[in-house]
Design an enzyme around this catalytic site. Sequence first.
Site, PDB file in Angstrom:
ATOM      1  N   TYR A  94     -16.282  68.323 -60.970  1.00 31.71           N
ATOM      2  CA  TYR A  94     -15.259  67.737 -60.109  1.00 31.71           C
ATOM      3  C   TYR A  94     -14.050  67.251 -60.893  1.00 31.71           C
ATOM      4  CZ  TYR A  94     -18.120  68.215 -55.991  1.00 31.71           C
ATOM      5  OH  TYR A  94     -18.840  68.740 -54.952  1.00 31.71           O
ATOM      6  N   ARG A  97     -12.024  70.372 -61.192  1.00 29.41           N
ATOM      7  CA  ARG A  97     -11.364  70.690 -59.922  1.00 29.41           C
ATOM      8  C   ARG A  97     -10.219  69.714 -59.633  1.00 29.41           C
ATOM      9  NH1 ARG A  97     -15.126  71.969 -54.880  1.00 29.41           N
ATOM     10  NH2 ARG A  97     -13.070  72.596 -54.101  1.00 29.41           N
ATOM     11  N   HIS A 148     -14.203  67.710 -45.126  1.00 28.19           N
ATOM     12  CA  HIS A 148     -15.160  67.638 -46.233  1.00 28.19           C
ATOM     13  C   HIS A 148     -14.749  66.644 -47.310  1.00 28.19           C
ATOM     14  CE1 HIS A 148     -17.224  70.937 -44.374  1.00 28.19           C
ATOM     15  NE2 HIS A 148     -16.178  71.729 -44.485  1.00 28.19           N
ATOM     16  N   CYS A 156     -18.513  54.581 -54.149  1.00 26.82           N
ATOM     17  CA  CYS A 156     -19.685  54.154 -54.909  1.00 26.82           C
ATOM     18  C   CYS A 156     -20.911  54.936 -54.440  1.00 26.82           C
ATOM     19  CB  CYS A 156     -19.924  52.652 -54.728  1.00 26.82           C
ATOM     20  SG  CYS A 156     -21.395  52.039 -55.583  1.00 26.82           S
ATOM     21  N   CYS A 160     -22.149  50.735 -51.860  1.00 26.25           N
ATOM     22  CA  CYS A 160     -21.842  49.305 -51.722  1.00 26.25           C
ATOM     23  C   CYS A 160     -20.621  49.077 -50.836  1.00 26.25           C
ATOM     24  CB  CYS A 160     -21.617  48.679 -53.103  1.00 26.25           C
ATOM     25  SG  CYS A 160     -20.004  49.030 -53.845  1.00 26.25           S
ATOM     26  N   CYS A 209     -18.538  51.860 -60.493  1.00 25.60           N
ATOM     27  CA  CYS A 209     -17.946  51.080 -59.411  1.00 25.60           C
ATOM     28  C   CYS A 209     -17.497  49.709 -59.930  1.00 25.60           C
ATOM     29  CB  CYS A 209     -18.967  50.909 -58.289  1.00 25.60           C
ATOM     30  SG  CYS A 209     -18.389  49.873 -56.924  1.00 25.60           S
ATOM     31  N   CYS A 212     -19.551  46.699 -57.372  1.00 22.48           N
ATOM     32  CA  CYS A 212     -20.936  46.271 -57.583  1.00 22.48           C
ATOM     33  C   CYS A 212     -21.345  46.319 -59.048  1.00 22.48           C
ATOM     34  CB  CYS A 212     -21.893  47.123 -56.750  1.00 22.48           C
ATOM     35  SG  CYS A 212     -22.020  48.854 -57.279  1.00 22.48           S
TER      36      CYS A 212
END
Length: 318
Positions: A94, A97, A148, A156, A160, A209, A212
């Site tokens: 990712y 991408r 999508h 997260c 959370c 994250c 959290c």
Amino acid sequence: MRRSFFCSHRTLFPRSPESYSPRGRMAPKTSIAEFRELVNKSNRILAVCGAGLSAASGLPTFRGAGGLWRNHEPTSLARPEAFADDPALVWLFYAWRKHMALRANPNRGHYALAKLAMKKDNFLCLTQNVDGLSVRAGHPDSKLRLLHGSILDLECFNKCGYIDRLNLNDPPCPALAAASEDYPPDQTMPLLDPNVPTPKIKVQDLPHCPECKTGLLRPVLCGLDDAMLKGIDDWIEQGPIDLMLEIGTSATVFPAAGYMHEAQNRGAVVAVVNPDPDSAGGLMPDDFFFQGSAAEVLPQLFEGVIGKTDENGDTAPN
């Protein structure tokens, strides 16, 4: 509204028995002038966009024999289970991408759709693309639904509640720098070569994250949010639909394929824009088919409403 998510409406829901006989069916219309008249007088317009819309921006569509990434099916890497099993591998995919998406620019097709959305009060665009190019083209948020998700939005993985919209960090973190490297066209990027081992990345070095402090961040993809889907259903049920635009997509994957059928049932004329001539299959004589790149075709089709669009999305009145 309930849907059966198993096939394209073109196979299951022909509008007349004649559609079973190629020799007995007239070809769809191809007149730009006639289509412009239809756009001008149309009130409720629904558009569904696929990878073909962004192809002119240089983004891969992951279709055909070469539609793999390091011998992985891209759809398999989008599964939460894949992220849980190997978050570093999924993040590398990712991050690459995202780098490709940020390096690309919206094309004239993105801008033309955005301008049409600004001109038409009752316009809704459903995009299957996760590249963020429609958003960057200025498409009004209220008239755009990301079926999508977006590779530019992070959430997260521990759920959370933390979400980071339009995150433009490239690379997402120093550990993923290999995904943001550029190479000359005649050289293969090592990350794309399955014979070259992927960089060794520790989980603790991946994006975490900030809320959290324990969960990993992950692109918001393939969520098919229930609230979003209900909102689309509510829009469709508000009344007749004048025009259904199918842009750069085969319309065989749900939920997009289902929306095509629902629009037809509400009286919509269907207009397909696609380089593939087979995309005209199932269209009726009152429908339209325009073979070609969305970046070239859409500005011509909408010119009567939005004016002439240049490469930067600027328009001049007719």
